[in-house]
Structures are given as C-alpha cells and as structure tokens.
Design an enzyme around this catalytic site. Structure first.
Site, PDB file in Angstrom:
ATOM      1  N   CYS A   1       0.862  -1.184   0.000  1.00 48.87           N
ATOM      2  CA  CYS A   1       0.000   0.000   0.000  1.00 48.87           C
ATOM      3  C   CYS A   1       0.895   1.231   0.000  1.00 48.87           C
ATOM      4  O   CYS A   1       1.700   1.420   0.921  1.00 48.87           O
ATOM      5  CB  CYS A   1      -0.923  -0.005   1.214  1.00 48.87           C
ATOM      6  SG  CYS A   1      -1.916   1.489   1.362  1.00 48.87           S
TER       7      CYS A   1
ATOM      8  N   CYS B   1      -4.893   6.485  -3.041  1.00 46.95           N
ATOM      9  CA  CYS B   1      -4.249   5.182  -3.232  1.00 46.95           C
ATOM     10  C   CYS B   1      -2.880   5.432  -3.849  1.00 46.95           C
ATOM     11  O   CYS B   1      -2.794   5.869  -5.006  1.00 46.95           O
ATOM     12  CB  CYS B   1      -5.086   4.279  -4.118  1.00 46.95           C
ATOM     13  SG  CYS B   1      -4.321   2.681  -4.492  1.00 46.95           S
TER      14      CYS B   1
ATOM     15  N   HIS C   1      -3.814  -3.274 -10.805  1.00 53.31           N
ATOM     16  CA  HIS C   1      -4.569  -2.049 -11.038  1.00 53.31           C
ATOM     17  C   HIS C   1      -5.183  -2.072 -12.436  1.00 53.31           C
ATOM     18  O   HIS C   1      -4.512  -2.413 -13.410  1.00 53.31           O
ATOM     19  CB  HIS C   1      -3.681  -0.815 -10.898  1.00 53.31           C
ATOM     20  CG  HIS C   1      -3.166  -0.615  -9.510  1.00 53.31           C
ATOM     21  ND1 HIS C   1      -3.851   0.103  -8.559  1.00 53.31           N
ATOM     22  CD2 HIS C   1      -2.047  -1.077  -8.898  1.00 53.31           C
ATOM     23  CE1 HIS C   1      -3.179   0.084  -7.420  1.00 53.31           C
ATOM     24  NE2 HIS C   1      -2.076  -0.624  -7.603  1.00 53.31           N
TER      25      HIS C   1
ATOM     26  N   GLU D   1     -10.716   0.781  -4.202  1.00 51.54           N
ATOM     27  CA  GLU D   1      -9.630  -0.108  -3.803  1.00 51.54           C
ATOM     28  C   GLU D   1     -10.113  -1.530  -3.553  1.00 51.54           C
ATOM     29  O   GLU D   1     -11.168  -1.741  -2.944  1.00 51.54           O
ATOM     30  CB  GLU D   1      -8.943   0.422  -2.535  1.00 51.54           C
ATOM     31  CG  GLU D   1      -8.067   1.625  -2.781  1.00 51.54           C
ATOM     32  CD  GLU D   1      -7.031   1.819  -1.688  1.00 51.54           C
ATOM     33  OE1 GLU D   1      -6.334   0.836  -1.341  1.00 51.54           O
ATOM     34  OE2 GLU D   1      -6.927   2.948  -1.181  1.00 51.54           O
TER      35      GLU D   1
ATOM     36  N   GLY E   1      -1.941   2.981  -6.733  1.00 53.28           N
ATOM     37  CA  GLY E   1      -2.796   3.301  -7.870  1.00 53.28           C
ATOM     38  C   GLY E   1      -2.347   4.562  -8.589  1.00 53.28           C
ATOM     39  O   GLY E   1      -2.399   4.648  -9.831  1.00 53.28           O
TER      40      GLY E   1
END
Length: 327
Positions: free
Chosen positions: A114, A263, A204, A254, A266
C-alpha cells in the site's frame, strides 16, 4: 453526568496525546478483566487512514485478519482503511531489511503493498524513535524504500512497474509491447470500458474518462470492475481524467476497501498507464513529476527513465495514539 464510550475514548486519546509514544513489549496485546486490548496509533496519508501496530519484536502480525477487520469498523471500533504492522525483518535477512510491513484491509483481505500505507509506516517508525534518512522495508510486493525529506514529505522508491498481463495478473488479451495491456476492451456492468493493466506489486485497472463526475457510476462500476473475472486476484480500479500534460485527476475503488480518499500504488500505476497510452508525455529530466489529484489531496509521481523505477512523494500525518479493545 452520563459517561459514554465515546467520552472515555476521547479523554483517553487526549491524555495519551500528551505523552511520548511508549513501545509495547513483545506482545502488543494487553489483557483486562473484560477483554483484550492493543496499543495503536492512527495515521493518514491524504485521508487514506490506517491503524498502526508496533510489533517490531516479531516477524508475524499479532492480530489476525478478522480482528483487524473489526478494528477498521467505523461504527463499532476505531475505524480505518486498514491495519498496518511494523514487524522485524524476515529471519536471516536482517542485513537486507530494516523492517517488514504487513497490512490487512478493512475487509480482512491482505494486499501485497500500500503506497499511502508505507508512507504512514515510515512516519510511525520515525515517531517510535527509529531515526533514519530512509528505511529498507520488506513487503509482500518486494523491497520498498521510503526516504524522509527535509520538508516533512516522504518519497518512496516503489520499484519498477509490472506490465506483463500474466503477472498483473489479468486474463485480458495483451495488445502492446512486453505482453502488456493498454486500453483493452472489457465489458462490465453493461458497459464497454478501455482498460490498461499495471501492477505495482498489486493489480490495477486504469480507465481514462472525459469527466469523472459524469462518465461513471462510481459506486456501481467500481465494485463490478474490482471483481471482474478478467482479474483473477481482483483488482484496484482507477478512473482518471487528464487535466493537462502534467496533471491527472483520479477516483479510486480499492480492492478490499472500496472507495478511499487516496491510493499510492494506484497513483503510480495510472501515471505509467497514462504515459504508455499516450495520454500525457513522459516528463523530461530526473526529478520531474506528474501531479495527481485524489479526493484527499495531491501526490507527485516520477517514472524515472534511467532506471524504470517509479517514485511517489506525499505526506503522512499522525492523528492519535490509543488503546483499542479487541472484539
């Protein structure tokens, strides 16, 4: 005077905020007569908020996915997008890593990494007294190195993007170099989408739209794409609007958390996708970044041509320390 859980928690949080953080012993759990509790800290990166747990004496999280998901409940517990554990490096790899990071999403699932979370972890380590210019963090997505900047921001070497369809993973047919997927057609929720697939250690699906407010039904399209069979491990979904050659705007759904304010992985993935799809030019010169505006604020992303790595710069802010009940 009526005393509620919320007033007690508020008073406790205020008291703890006046004290320096004291690292718990080997186990963060603390039994009481009624239930077990755990010491926590709360941090956020552009509104993407996390519960941080100090488990540096262990290589495994002290909480299981179900306990973590319950802590993330915003009505019945602390509330967060995920729980992050600061852990010792893997046995035998103490020379390669300073710490390990594990994270459970608010639904109990475990992502590989993350981006906003690792900035929060770096800030947490700093506040625990682990003073360093950078940290070598072992994650399920591989080694990640956050660097503490003098202005308070944190720059994270996110590594190289993974473009091969099978490694993202996606079953969408590759249509570009490196066996990659660039604006490939996908049917979901009764609509036809053009999807680019990129992994930053986690999958993604990036979709470019003309207008973020008018062109998507976010609460319906997001989950439909997240769980689409074309992404066997499910996927994070980024809807992106091009504002200028060096400015993108996005909304994210997410994987395992739903809509969030930011994010990090992302943001990195969508910059790579935008450049590869010809939506924006690649900024020239080392240190040149693309500004990405998320609901929670801005991140700055560099896809460095010299080493193919992606660098993310953004904030991570302390909210409070506390003691939470395990339910």
């Amino acid at each position: 005077m009526k005393i509620t859980f919320f007033s007690v928690f508020h008073l406790l949080s205020c008291f703890l905020a006046t004290e320096a953080w004291v690292s718990p012993a080997f186990s963060s759990r603390m039994p009481t007569k009624l239930h077990q509790t755990i010491k926590i800290a709360k941090y956020e990166g552009l509104g993407n908020d996390f519960i941080l747990v100090d488990a540096r004496a262990s290589t495994e999280p002290p909480l299981n996915p179900d306990e973590s998901a319950k802590l993330c409940n915003r009505n019945f517990s602390v509330g967060a997008d995920g729980v992050i554990f600061a852990l010792a490096p893997p046995e035998g790899k103490e020379d390669d890593f300073d710490f390990s990071m594990r994270i459970y999403n608010s639904d109990g699932s475990e992502p590989e990494m993350c981006g906003n979370g690792i900035r929060c972890l770096a800030a947490f380590l700093r506040d625990l007294g682990e003073e360093a210019e950078s940290y070598r963090i072992n994650t399920l997505a591989g080694p990640i190195v956050p660097v503490m900047n003098s202005d308070g921001g944190i720059t994270v070497d996110m590594g190289e993007p993974i473009l091969s369809a099978s490694q993202v993973p996606t079953t969408l047919e590759s249509n570009a170099e490196s066996d990659s997927v660039v604006e490939q057609t996908l049917e979901a929720n009764g609509k036809t989408w053009k999807v680019s697939a990129v992994s930053m250690g986690n999958p993604h699906a990036i979709i470019f739209v003309d207008d973020l407010e008018k062109d998507i039904d976010f609460e319906v399209d997001g989950p439909a794409l997240e769980s689409h069979p074309a992404f066997p491990a499910k996927t994070n979904v980024e809807f992106v609007q091009v504002m200028s050659d060096n400015h993108l705007k996005m909304k994210v759904w997410e994987r395992g958390a739903g809509p969030t304010l930011a994010c990090g992985t992302g943001t990195c993935a969508l910059v790579v996708a935008a450049i590869r799809a010809g939506k924006i030019p690649r900024p020239e010169g080392e240190g040149s970044t693309v500004r990405v505006t998320l609901p929670g604020g801005d991140l700055f992303i560099e896809w460095r041509e010299s080493n193919n790595k992606v660098y993310m710069t953004g904030p991570a802010n302390f909210s409070f320390n506390g003691i939470a009940a395990l339910k």
